[in-house]
Design a protein around this motif. Structure first.
Motif, PDB file in Angstrom:
ATOM      1  N   VAL A 106       1.199  -4.613  20.861  1.00  0.00           N
ATOM      2  CA  VAL A 106       0.808  -5.513  19.775  1.00  0.00           C
ATOM      3  C   VAL A 106       0.810  -4.812  18.423  1.00  0.00           C
ATOM      4  CG1 VAL A 106      -0.538  -7.020  21.255  1.00  0.00           C
ATOM      5  CG2 VAL A 106      -1.643  -5.049  20.189  1.00  0.00           C
ATOM      6  N   ASP A 107       0.758  -3.484  18.401  1.00  0.00           N
ATOM      7  CA  ASP A 107       0.829  -2.755  17.136  1.00  0.00           C
ATOM      8  C   ASP A 107       2.108  -3.069  16.382  1.00  0.00           C
ATOM      9  OD1 ASP A 107      -1.609  -1.600  17.356  1.00  0.00           O
ATOM     10  OD2 ASP A 107      -0.904   0.418  17.841  1.00  0.00           O
ATOM     11  N   TYR A 108       3.155  -3.466  17.107  1.00  0.00           N
ATOM     12  CA  TYR A 108       4.436  -3.790  16.486  1.00  0.00           C
ATOM     13  C   TYR A 108       4.713  -5.289  16.542  1.00  0.00           C
ATOM     14  CZ  TYR A 108       4.431   1.024  18.024  1.00  0.00           C
ATOM     15  OH  TYR A 108       4.048   2.320  18.288  1.00  0.00           O
ATOM     16  N   GLU A 316      -8.305  -8.501   6.276  1.00  0.00           N
ATOM     17  CA  GLU A 316      -7.820  -8.948   7.583  1.00  0.00           C
ATOM     18  C   GLU A 316      -6.391  -8.485   7.878  1.00  0.00           C
ATOM     19  OE1 GLU A 316     -11.003 -11.906   6.427  1.00  0.00           O
ATOM     20  OE2 GLU A 316      -9.437 -10.740   5.428  1.00  0.00           O
ATOM     21  N   ILE A 317      -5.586  -8.292   6.844  1.00  0.00           N
ATOM     22  CA  ILE A 317      -4.166  -7.987   7.077  1.00  0.00           C
ATOM     23  C   ILE A 317      -3.720  -6.680   6.445  1.00  0.00           C
ATOM     24  CG2 ILE A 317      -3.527 -10.417   7.302  1.00  0.00           C
ATOM     25  CD1 ILE A 317      -2.500 -10.245   4.395  1.00  0.00           C
ATOM     26  N   THR A 318      -4.628  -5.943   5.838  1.00  0.00           N
ATOM     27  CA  THR A 318      -4.267  -4.702   5.147  1.00  0.00           C
ATOM     28  C   THR A 318      -4.568  -3.500   6.028  1.00  0.00           C
ATOM     29  OG1 THR A 318      -4.785  -5.719   3.013  1.00  0.00           O
ATOM     30  CG2 THR A 318      -4.610  -3.312   3.078  1.00  0.00           C
ATOM     31  N   ILE A 319      -3.585  -2.587   6.127  1.00  0.00           N
ATOM     32  CA  ILE A 319      -3.802  -1.335   6.838  1.00  0.00           C
ATOM     33  C   ILE A 319      -3.620  -0.179   5.863  1.00  0.00           C
ATOM     34  CG2 ILE A 319      -3.066  -2.267   9.057  1.00  0.00           C
ATOM     35  CD1 ILE A 319      -0.393  -0.894   8.679  1.00  0.00           C
ATOM     36  N   GLY A 320      -4.319   0.919   6.113  1.00  0.00           N
ATOM     37  CA  GLY A 320      -4.239   2.082   5.238  1.00  0.00           C
ATOM     38  C   GLY A 320      -2.948   2.849   5.425  1.00  0.00           C
ATOM     39  N   ALA A 321      -2.669   3.745   4.465  1.00  0.00           N
ATOM     40  CA  ALA A 321      -1.426   4.513   4.493  1.00  0.00           C
ATOM     41  C   ALA A 321      -1.345   5.410   5.729  1.00  0.00           C
ATOM     42  CB  ALA A 321      -1.313   5.352   3.224  1.00  0.00           C
ATOM     43  N   HIS A 322      -2.449   6.041   6.099  1.00  0.00           N
ATOM     44  CA  HIS A 322      -2.435   6.933   7.259  1.00  0.00           C
ATOM     45  C   HIS A 322      -2.195   6.148   8.543  1.00  0.00           C
ATOM     46  CE1 HIS A 322      -3.555  10.423   4.933  1.00  0.00           C
ATOM     47  NE2 HIS A 322      -4.596   9.773   4.415  1.00  0.00           N
ATOM     48  N   GLN A 326       1.049   6.485  11.049  1.00  0.00           N
ATOM     49  CA  GLN A 326       0.845   6.732  12.469  1.00  0.00           C
ATOM     50  C   GLN A 326       1.597   5.710  13.318  1.00  0.00           C
ATOM     51  OE1 GLN A 326      -3.212   6.253  13.819  1.00  0.00           O
ATOM     52  NE2 GLN A 326      -2.891   7.614  15.576  1.00  0.00           N
ATOM     53  N   LYS A 327       1.505   4.447  12.947  1.00  0.00           N
ATOM     54  CA  LYS A 327       2.181   3.395  13.706  1.00  0.00           C
ATOM     55  C   LYS A 327       3.699   3.479  13.528  1.00  0.00           C
ATOM     56  CE  LYS A 327      -1.755   0.244  13.301  1.00  0.00           C
ATOM     57  NZ  LYS A 327      -2.203   0.430  14.691  1.00  0.00           N
ATOM     58  N   TYR A 328       4.135   3.844  12.335  1.00  0.00           N
ATOM     59  CA  TYR A 328       5.574   3.948  12.069  1.00  0.00           C
ATOM     60  C   TYR A 328       6.217   5.025  12.941  1.00  0.00           C
ATOM     61  CZ  TYR A 328       9.934   5.039   9.668  1.00  0.00           C
ATOM     62  OH  TYR A 328      11.260   5.290   9.384  1.00  0.00           O
ATOM     63  N   TYR A 329       5.619   6.202  12.952  1.00  0.00           N
ATOM     64  CA  TYR A 329       6.200   7.293  13.737  1.00  0.00           C
ATOM     65  C   TYR A 329       6.018   7.071  15.231  1.00  0.00           C
ATOM     66  CZ  TYR A 329       7.068   9.798   9.422  1.00  0.00           C
ATOM     67  OH  TYR A 329       7.551  10.163   8.186  1.00  0.00           O
ATOM     68  N   ALA A 330       4.966   6.357  15.619  1.00  0.00           N
ATOM     69  CA  ALA A 330       4.804   6.002  17.022  1.00  0.00           C
ATOM     70  C   ALA A 330       5.922   5.049  17.451  1.00  0.00           C
ATOM     71  CB  ALA A 330       3.443   5.359  17.255  1.00  0.00           C
ATOM     72  N   TYR A 331       6.285   4.117  16.569  1.00  0.00           N
ATOM     73  CA  TYR A 331       7.374   3.203  16.866  1.00  0.00           C
ATOM     74  C   TYR A 331       8.701   3.961  16.968  1.00  0.00           C
ATOM     75  CZ  TYR A 331      10.903  -0.422  16.205  1.00  0.00           C
ATOM     76  OH  TYR A 331      12.004  -1.223  16.351  1.00  0.00           O
TER      77      TYR A 331
END
Length: 355
Positions: A106-108, A316-322, A326-331
């Protein structure tokens, strides 16, 4: 947030995202079957849309409350009329577009959960609005697929709901206190700058089943998370359909309304459609030039997704840069995701150095 996630998943100009590919057969000076993307040169060389449009070249949306039988009607009607049936998109619709063998985490996929919404609609992490915004984006992407299929092949499409009716869930959520007023304002702002790029369905078929009956059916559902859906929420969806959506959509689209028992007679519904004149709405004003620009839009899924993005801070829809990194490189570390499709040795791609 949604556009950021989509950019990880959608390669720029990826042909795999189109619901219909224009295929060129192998011939002189061609080494393989190629997928050709419609563009300006195709139009300049004589590619036109209007000659392929026939009587049933329509976009039809079948709407109604949860478990109202709209899916069964849509599928049977599509078979009857020779149209393409597109089931209602879920939170993993993006994975289906990109041909994933199994759904990605679900992260993606919007970082939201339908099951969590029904079990804890007032979750403090903002899941409810994240889900609503993600589903609007998925409906918009599916609607662009439907229009692309219509304009490319001439075959009509029958959908379960559309981005034009998606707001009924937003209104029901707000009435129940699941989302904040700021979320409603954000959604309406996004809708106002995105929905105007598309024409509404030619026809909306509304399946009317009282919320009380829907509630009873959900209580008997095999999915445990649906058994706890509040009656008040279902009533909110019903009221929004009847008091807001249907009066609005009648101005631009044909509307047929049936109770749930009447929809069992598909022959009668098909006959009613034949009697419609389809003499209103923006579809009547289109020509090959406007169809060309519309085709250019709907085949570019990144462009479609970008329509749902406004740089506003909303917890509700904003995520921090870190967290984003983390999610980008995990993907990117997932099998086959490091490079463009066809260039990943870890999933068996061959002869990469020759491509």
């Amino acid at each position: 947030m949604s556009v950021a996630v989509i950019r990880w998943v959608i390669p720029s100009g990826a042909a795999a995202l189109r619901s219909v590919n224009v295929v060129q057969k192998a011939g002189v000076h061609t080494s393989q079957v190629r997928s050709l993307r419609y563009g300006w040169w195709a139009y300049a060389l004589g590619e036109r849309t209007t000659p392929r449009l026939k009587q049933n070249s329509k976009i039809i949306s079948v709407d109604g409350n949860l478990a109202s039988g709209k899916g069964a009607l849509a599928q049977k009607l599509a078979d009857k009329l020779g149209m393409l049936y597109m089931p209602e998109p879920d939170t993993f619709y993006l994975d289906k577009m990109t041909g994933e063998k199994t759904p990605l985490p679900v992260d993606y996929n919007g970082m939201c959960s339908l099951e969590k919404f029904y079990s804890d609609p007032k979750a403090a992490d903002g899941n409810s609005y994240r889900l609503q915004l993600w589903m609007y984006t998925m409906r918009l992407l599916q609607y662009s697929d439907a229009i692309e299929h219509l304009l490319t092949t001439g075959q009509g499409v029958i959908l379960e709901r559309s981005p034009f009716s998606d707001f009924v869930f937003l209104e029901a959520m707000f009435k129940q206190g699941y989302i904040r007023k700021e979320c409603v304002q954000h959604y309406n702002e996004i809708k106002n700058i995105s929905i105007c790029e598309f024409m509404p369905p030619h026809l909306v078929i509304f399946v009317d089943q009282p919320a009380e009956e829907v509630h009873k059916k959900l209580k008997q559902s095999g999915k445990s998370f649906l058994q706890n859906v509040p009656l008040a929420y279902l009533k909110g969806i019903e009221d929004s359909y009847k008091k807001t959506f249907l009066p609005q959509i009648r101005e631009t689209s044909e509307v047929l309304a049936y109770d749930a028992t009447q929809t069992r007679d598909v022959e009668k519904v098909a006959e009613d459609i034949d009697y419609l004149k389809f003499d209103k709405g923006p579809w009547l004003e289109q020509d090959d030039v406007s169809y060309h620009h519309l085709r250019m839009l709907v085949e570019d899924k990144q462009r479609v997704a970008t329509l749902t993005h406004i740089p506003r801070f909303l917890p509700e829809i904003t995520i921090g840069a870190h967290d984003y990194d983390q999610k980008y490189y995990a993907y990117k570390s997932l099998p086959g995701k490091k490079y463009a499709p066809g260039y990943n040795a870890d999933v068996g791609d061959k002869h990469i150095w020759l491509k």
